[in-house]
Each structure stands twice: as C-alpha cells, then as structure tokens.
Design a protein around this motif. Structure first.
Motif, PDB file in Angstrom:
ATOM      1  N   TYR A  13       0.767  -1.373  -0.380  1.00  9.56           N
ATOM      2  CA  TYR A  13       0.332   0.096  -0.409  1.00  9.56           C
ATOM      3  C   TYR A  13       1.094   1.306  -0.251  1.00  9.56           C
ATOM      4  O   TYR A  13       1.686   1.344   1.257  1.00  9.56           O
ATOM      5  CB  TYR A  13      -0.611   0.083   1.774  1.00  9.56           C
ATOM      6  CG  TYR A  13      -1.397  -0.807   1.407  1.00  9.56           C
ATOM      7  CD1 TYR A  13      -2.460  -1.315   0.021  1.00  9.56           C
ATOM      8  CD2 TYR A  13      -2.352  -2.094   2.100  1.00  9.56           C
ATOM      9  CE1 TYR A  13      -3.708  -2.489  -0.154  1.00  9.56           C
ATOM     10  CE2 TYR A  13      -3.231  -2.799   2.778  1.00  9.56           C
ATOM     11  CZ  TYR A  13      -3.901  -3.218   0.986  1.00  9.56           C
ATOM     12  OH  TYR A  13      -4.514  -4.083   1.294  1.00  9.56           O
ATOM     13  N   GLY A  41      -1.180  -8.995   7.348  1.00  5.44           N
ATOM     14  CA  GLY A  41      -1.592  -9.318   6.395  1.00  5.44           C
ATOM     15  C   GLY A  41      -2.617 -10.313   6.256  1.00  5.44           C
ATOM     16  O   GLY A  41      -2.675 -11.065   4.402  1.00  5.44           O
ATOM     17  N   THR A  44      -5.485  -8.918   3.498  1.00  9.33           N
ATOM     18  CA  THR A  44      -5.070  -8.489   2.332  1.00  9.33           C
ATOM     19  C   THR A  44      -4.653  -9.642   1.424  1.00  9.33           C
ATOM     20  O   THR A  44      -4.828  -9.707   0.416  1.00  9.33           O
ATOM     21  CB  THR A  44      -3.572  -8.083   2.824  1.00  9.33           C
ATOM     22  OG1 THR A  44      -3.997  -6.047   3.101  1.00  9.33           O
ATOM     23  CG2 THR A  44      -2.944  -7.470   0.958  1.00  9.33           C
ATOM     24  N   LEU A  53      -7.163  -5.935  -5.640  1.00 13.59           N
ATOM     25  CA  LEU A  53      -6.042  -5.014  -5.235  1.00 13.59           C
ATOM     26  C   LEU A  53      -5.197  -5.115  -6.298  1.00 13.59           C
ATOM     27  O   LEU A  53      -5.148  -6.365  -6.768  1.00 13.59           O
ATOM     28  CB  LEU A  53      -5.777  -6.407  -4.091  1.00 13.59           C
ATOM     29  CG  LEU A  53      -6.216  -6.074  -2.686  1.00 13.59           C
ATOM     30  CD1 LEU A  53      -5.081  -6.912  -1.502  1.00 13.59           C
ATOM     31  CD2 LEU A  53      -6.702  -4.207  -2.035  1.00 13.59           C
ATOM     32  N   LYS A  56      -0.402  -5.518  -6.928  1.00 11.83           N
ATOM     33  CA  LYS A  56       0.232  -7.105  -6.022  1.00 11.83           C
ATOM     34  C   LYS A  56       1.218  -7.580  -7.395  1.00 11.83           C
ATOM     35  O   LYS A  56       0.656  -6.791  -8.485  1.00 11.83           O
ATOM     36  CB  LYS A  56      -0.817  -7.990  -5.703  1.00 11.83           C
ATOM     37  CG  LYS A  56      -2.014  -8.303  -7.068  1.00 11.83           C
ATOM     38  CD  LYS A  56      -3.070  -9.528  -5.987  1.00 11.83           C
ATOM     39  CE  LYS A  56      -3.462  -9.677  -7.362  1.00 11.83           C
ATOM     40  NZ  LYS A  56      -4.865  -9.220  -8.281  1.00 11.83           N
TER      41      LYS A  56
END
Length: 244
Positions: A13, A41, A44, A53, A56
């Motif tokens: 992030y 995480g 996440t 997301l 990545k």
C-alpha cells in the motif's frame, strides 16, 4: 487438485509492504484457518487472492485456474465492517445477490433461485427473517445472512474474512457447523481467524502468516508453539493448565 496455489505474492500500500513473497499450496477439501497477529496481512491476502487489489505481484490459481470474474467456483464473505448495513434491502434480497452469477444482473430471479435463497436462509436459521431489513438485524444475524448469500452461490471454494467476529456463541456454533458440512461435501473453505484457542478444533489446515508465510500445512503439524511464537514475534504466553 489444489484448491489454492499462490506463488511469490507481494502486496504494497503506497510504499508499505503488507505481504512479501507469499507462496502456499492448499489441497481441495480442506477447512483452512488463516491466522496471524494484527497487521499480518490476513485480510489483504484474501483480497489479493480475489483480485480486489491492484498493486500486487505474483501468481494465484484457484482450482488450477486464474480467477475469472465470470467464474462461479468462488464464494466470499467479507468483514462485517466492510458492508453498508443501512442499504435498504431485506435478508432474502441479500441472499438472492448470491444467485446473480448464475442468472445475470439484469434478469429477475426465478422461483428456483428464490427457493435456493430461502433454503440457504433456513440452513443458517434465518428463514423467519427473510423480509426483515438487514439494518434491523443483530450483528450475528447479519453475519448469518451473508453466510447464506455465500451458500447461495453454490461455489466450490469459499473465502471468509473473520466470520466469527461480533457474533454470539450460538451463531459461532452454527457457522462452524456449516463450514464443516461444506468440507464434508468436498468444498474448500478459507477463513481469516483470530482466536488461537478454537483454531485447532475448527480447522484441519492452518496458514500462519506475518507478512510472509511462517508455516502452512495440516493443523497437527503446523499449529505448534514454535511456529506460533515465530508468527507472533515471541510475544505469546502459553498456559498448559488453567490457573497455572
């Protein structure tokens, strides 16, 4: 066949690394607990697996395939705090959302779809609340409804982000019974979980995570004091007997 295969997954992030070189493989038909300290995480990881997301790196395969938006094999239960509980809809309509992958967004649910949704509500003990606004339900009832929505997807692999948070003991027992039933059907279930006491009872596969994988495998091999101390930075205190 593997339910999940992750290779060298990293997520950041802005400039903060949240996951670093995560690799794991979980066979089909496991009830898997994803466990680790706050900030490890865990959520996440779930979002990255589900392609939610953008920032990545690495590869992810579910049932040997990359995730496709039209893929009906994956169900998801988000954290309760990620849901707008003031949205004007009732419990049945929420569960029917789980059927959209089968019927499409512009088509009306059929009588069969509505029956499947009602059956899923009944499965979680919420059929009497079908017409109730979700904003009027308790936290445990809301969680049951979202579990019913996931069940209505009739998926092969389920991802659930802390489904036991904020629910009462009866709801927790209901949820784990349903998850174990899914496993008995050959489904694969992944659950972000924070309660170390119940983890060995609930899960037959454990992923210990703290930005990177500490350990992953069958519970009896993975859920050990050494691995837990590594995952939690040596900050855990174990009590062998109550009161000692």
């Amino acid at each position: 066949m593997n339910a999940l295969q992750v290779n060298n997954l990293s997520v950041a992030y802005e400039e903060k690394i949240v996951l670093k070189d995560v690799s794991l493989t979980v066979p089909v038909g496991r009830l898997t607990g994803i466990i680790g300290p706050n900030g490890a995480g865990k959520s996440t990881l779930i979002k990255a697996i589900l392609n939610q997301l953008p920032n990545k790196k690495g590869s992810i395969h579910i049932l040997e395939r990359a995730l496709n938006p039209k893929n009906l094999t994956v169900g998801y239960v988000p954290q309760r705090n990620a849901v707008d509980w003031d949205f004007p809809t009732n419990a049945l309509d929420v569960v029917l959302m789980g059927r959209y992958g089968h019927i499409g967004m512009i088509k009306k649910p059929s009588s069969k779809d509505k029956q499947i949704a009602m059956d899923c509500l009944k499965n979680v003990g919420m059929e009497a609340f079908a017409d109730k606004s979700i904003g009027q339900l308790s936290g445990g009832q809301q969680q049951r409804v979202f579990l019913a929505r996931a069940l209505a997807q009739q998926a092969d692999v389920y991802f659930m982000d802390e489904p036991f948070v904020g629910v009462d003991a009866a709801t927790e027992r209901t949820i784990i019974a349903i998850l174990k039933d899914l496993k008995s059907q050959g489904k694969s279930v992944f659950v972000v979980h924070h309660d170390l006491q119940t983890a060995p009872e609930y899960f037959d596969w454990i992923v210990l995570l703290n930005q990177s994988i500490i350990a992953s495998g069958p519970t009896e091999q993975t859920f050990t004091k050494d691995n837990l101390q590594d995952a939690y930075g040596g900050k855990l205190f174990f009590m062998d007997q109550r009161g000692d």
